[in-house]
Enzyme design. Structure first.
Site, PDB file in Angstrom:
ATOM      1  N   TYR A  81     -10.635   4.981  -0.228  1.00 45.27           N
ATOM      2  CA  TYR A  81      -9.772   5.967  -0.887  1.00 45.27           C
ATOM      3  C   TYR A  81      -9.583   5.622  -2.347  1.00 45.27           C
ATOM      4  CZ  TYR A  81      -5.785   2.702  -0.811  1.00 45.27           C
ATOM      5  OH  TYR A  81      -4.951   1.633  -1.030  1.00 45.27           O
TER       6      TYR A  81
ATOM      7  N   LYS B 278     -11.732  -0.809  -1.773  1.00 38.04           N
ATOM      8  CA  LYS B 278     -10.504  -0.016  -1.590  1.00 38.04           C
ATOM      9  C   LYS B 278     -10.586   0.730  -0.262  1.00 38.04           C
ATOM     10  CE  LYS B 278      -7.111   2.614  -4.282  1.00 38.04           C
ATOM     11  NZ  LYS B 278      -5.967   1.723  -4.037  1.00 38.04           N
TER      12      LYS B 278
ATOM     13  N   LEU C  56      -8.179  -6.298  -5.512  1.00 37.96           N
ATOM     14  CA  LEU C  56      -8.728  -5.018  -5.922  1.00 37.96           C
ATOM     15  C   LEU C  56      -8.776  -5.000  -7.451  1.00 37.96           C
ATOM     16  CD1 LEU C  56      -9.602  -2.185  -4.880  1.00 37.96           C
ATOM     17  CD2 LEU C  56      -7.317  -1.428  -5.556  1.00 37.96           C
TER      18      LEU C  56
ATOM     19  N   GLU D 203      -2.508 -10.813  -5.342  1.00 43.47           N
ATOM     20  CA  GLU D 203      -2.072  -9.534  -5.912  1.00 43.47           C
ATOM     21  C   GLU D 203      -0.925  -9.001  -5.068  1.00 43.47           C
ATOM     22  OE1 GLU D 203      -5.035  -6.418  -5.497  1.00 43.47           O
ATOM     23  OE2 GLU D 203      -5.673  -7.230  -3.558  1.00 43.47           O
TER      24      GLU D 203
HETATM   25  N1  PLP Z   1      -4.146  -3.968  -5.465  1.00 44.96           N
HETATM   26  C1  PLP Z   1      -3.911  -3.267  -4.355  1.00 44.96           C
HETATM   27  C2  PLP Z   1      -3.928  -3.972  -3.038  1.00 44.96           C
HETATM   28  C3  PLP Z   1      -3.658  -1.885  -4.429  1.00 44.96           C
HETATM   29  O1  PLP Z   1      -3.436  -1.187  -3.308  1.00 44.96           O
HETATM   30  C4  PLP Z   1      -3.623  -1.254  -5.696  1.00 44.96           C
HETATM   31  C5  PLP Z   1      -3.343   0.166  -5.827  1.00 44.96           C
HETATM   32  O2  PLP Z   1      -2.931   0.831  -4.939  1.00 44.96           O
HETATM   33  C6  PLP Z   1      -3.852  -2.037  -6.833  1.00 44.96           C
HETATM   34  C7  PLP Z   1      -4.138  -3.387  -6.686  1.00 44.96           C
HETATM   35  C8  PLP Z   1      -3.855  -1.422  -8.197  1.00 44.96           C
HETATM   36  O3  PLP Z   1      -5.028  -0.644  -8.392  1.00 44.96           O
HETATM   37  P1  PLP Z   1      -5.013   0.609  -9.367  1.00 44.96           P
HETATM   38  O4  PLP Z   1      -4.555   0.099 -10.699  1.00 44.96           O
HETATM   39  O5  PLP Z   1      -6.426   1.059  -9.388  1.00 44.96           O
HETATM   40  O6  PLP Z   1      -4.065   1.612  -8.787  1.00 44.96           O
END
Ligand code: PLP
Length: 285
Positions: A33, A149, A207, A182
């Site tokens: 997603y 993701k 991610l 994270e």
């Molecule tokens: N890490 C995780 C586990 C996430 O689910 C998300 C976003 O939902 C992020 C980092 C941040 O990613 P982004 O900046 O692309 O939203």
């Protein structure tokens, strides 16, 4: 106004938008997603989100369900039909519907594509950011590929609920060596007492956030020092500032970690500046 969802080629009333019981997303979390910020009815950093989607799909040995230009039209049309000015657009692609069997379904099985859009309360989000959020830390018990993701988010939702139960808004995962990986739905950052901005390198353990990439650009433009290295929870608790980034909340100040105030217990000045300047470094489509 009633919401509209895009489901496999059709725009349907959100209330009755359905996916088959044998969809592999439902059965196995066999899908990926993206969540993009919508601001002033534009998608923020669509190009980077779609590039990451392409990568996530490839890691699952899936191709794009349609050309990126077609996906882009659906994202914008879903935003338009839901009259979202500020909010998010959500895109999910799964390996489709097939008789339940762990191995891949027969070639030619159509992927399932869902797009939804939702407005958020801009004023409320600003109130949250002005106050800053609390985070808790807990062991990172996810699989070895959080860089994909994937819709498989069970550890993330359990972590988020643990945060909620503790009166916090985010949970930071801690790896086996004691370093922060994270957040449950965000990337983690600190600003050291020397003014160094620190975040973990985007390897397989996190991610590679799109908001993270935008903030890296903002830091370079401001002439600040960025160090991509792991940091511990203890270091974060002793830091001058801490924050998280995610498309849905851009730059969010962290004011408490495991109950301990960060800095003076208020959103940091650098964090606040990065939040204010964020969209200058983002792409609008
Ligand atoms: N890490 C995780 C586990 C996430 O689910 C998300 C976003 O939902 C992020 C980092 C941040 O990613 P982004 O900046 O692309 O939203």
């Amino acid at each position: 106004m009633s919401r509209i969802a895009y489901v496999n080629g059709r725009y349907r009333p959100h209330r009755g938008a359905m996916i088959h019981v044998e969809d592999r997303g439902y059965q196995f979390a066999d899908g990926v997603y993206e969540v993009c910020e919508v601001r002033a009815a534009h998608i923020i950093d669509e190009r980077r989100h779609l590039a990451r989607l392409t990568r996530s799909l490839a890691e699952l040995r899936m191709g794009l369900p349609m050309p990126l230009s077609a996906l882009s039209i659906i994202l914008h049309e879903t935003i338009r039909r839901n009259r979202v000015r500020d909010g998010i657009v959500y895109l999910q692609v799964t390996r489709g519907v097939a008789r339940r069997d762990h191995a891949f379904p027969p070639p030619g099985t159509a992927p399932s594509i869902v797009v939804t859009a939702r407005a958020h309360d801009h004023a409320k989000a600003e109130i949250v950011a002005a106050a800053g959020i609390a985070v808790i830390t807990l062991a990172d018990n996810r699989w070895a590929r959080p860089d994909i993701k994937s819709v498989s988010l069970l550890p993330n939702i359990l972590a988020k609920q643990a945060a909620r139960d503790a009166g916090a808004r985010e949970a930071w995962f801690i790896d086996a060596r004691g370093f922060v990986t994270e957040g449950a739905s965000s990337n983690a950052w600190i600003v050291t007492v020397d003014g160094d901005v620190v975040t973990r390198p985007a390897d397989n353990s996190i991610l590679n956030g799109i908001a993270r990439a935008v903030v890296i650009d903002a830091i370079a433009a401001k002439g600040l020092r960025l160090t991509e290295r792991p940091f511990t929870a203890a270091e974060a608790k002793a830091a001058r500032e801490a924050f998280v980034t995610a498309a849905s909340q851009i730059v969010q100040p962290v004011i408490r970690i495991d109950g301990k105030p960060v800095g003076d217990g208020r959103p940091g000045s650098l964090t606040t500046a990065l939040r204010q300047e964020f969209h200058r470094h983002a792409e609008f489509t």
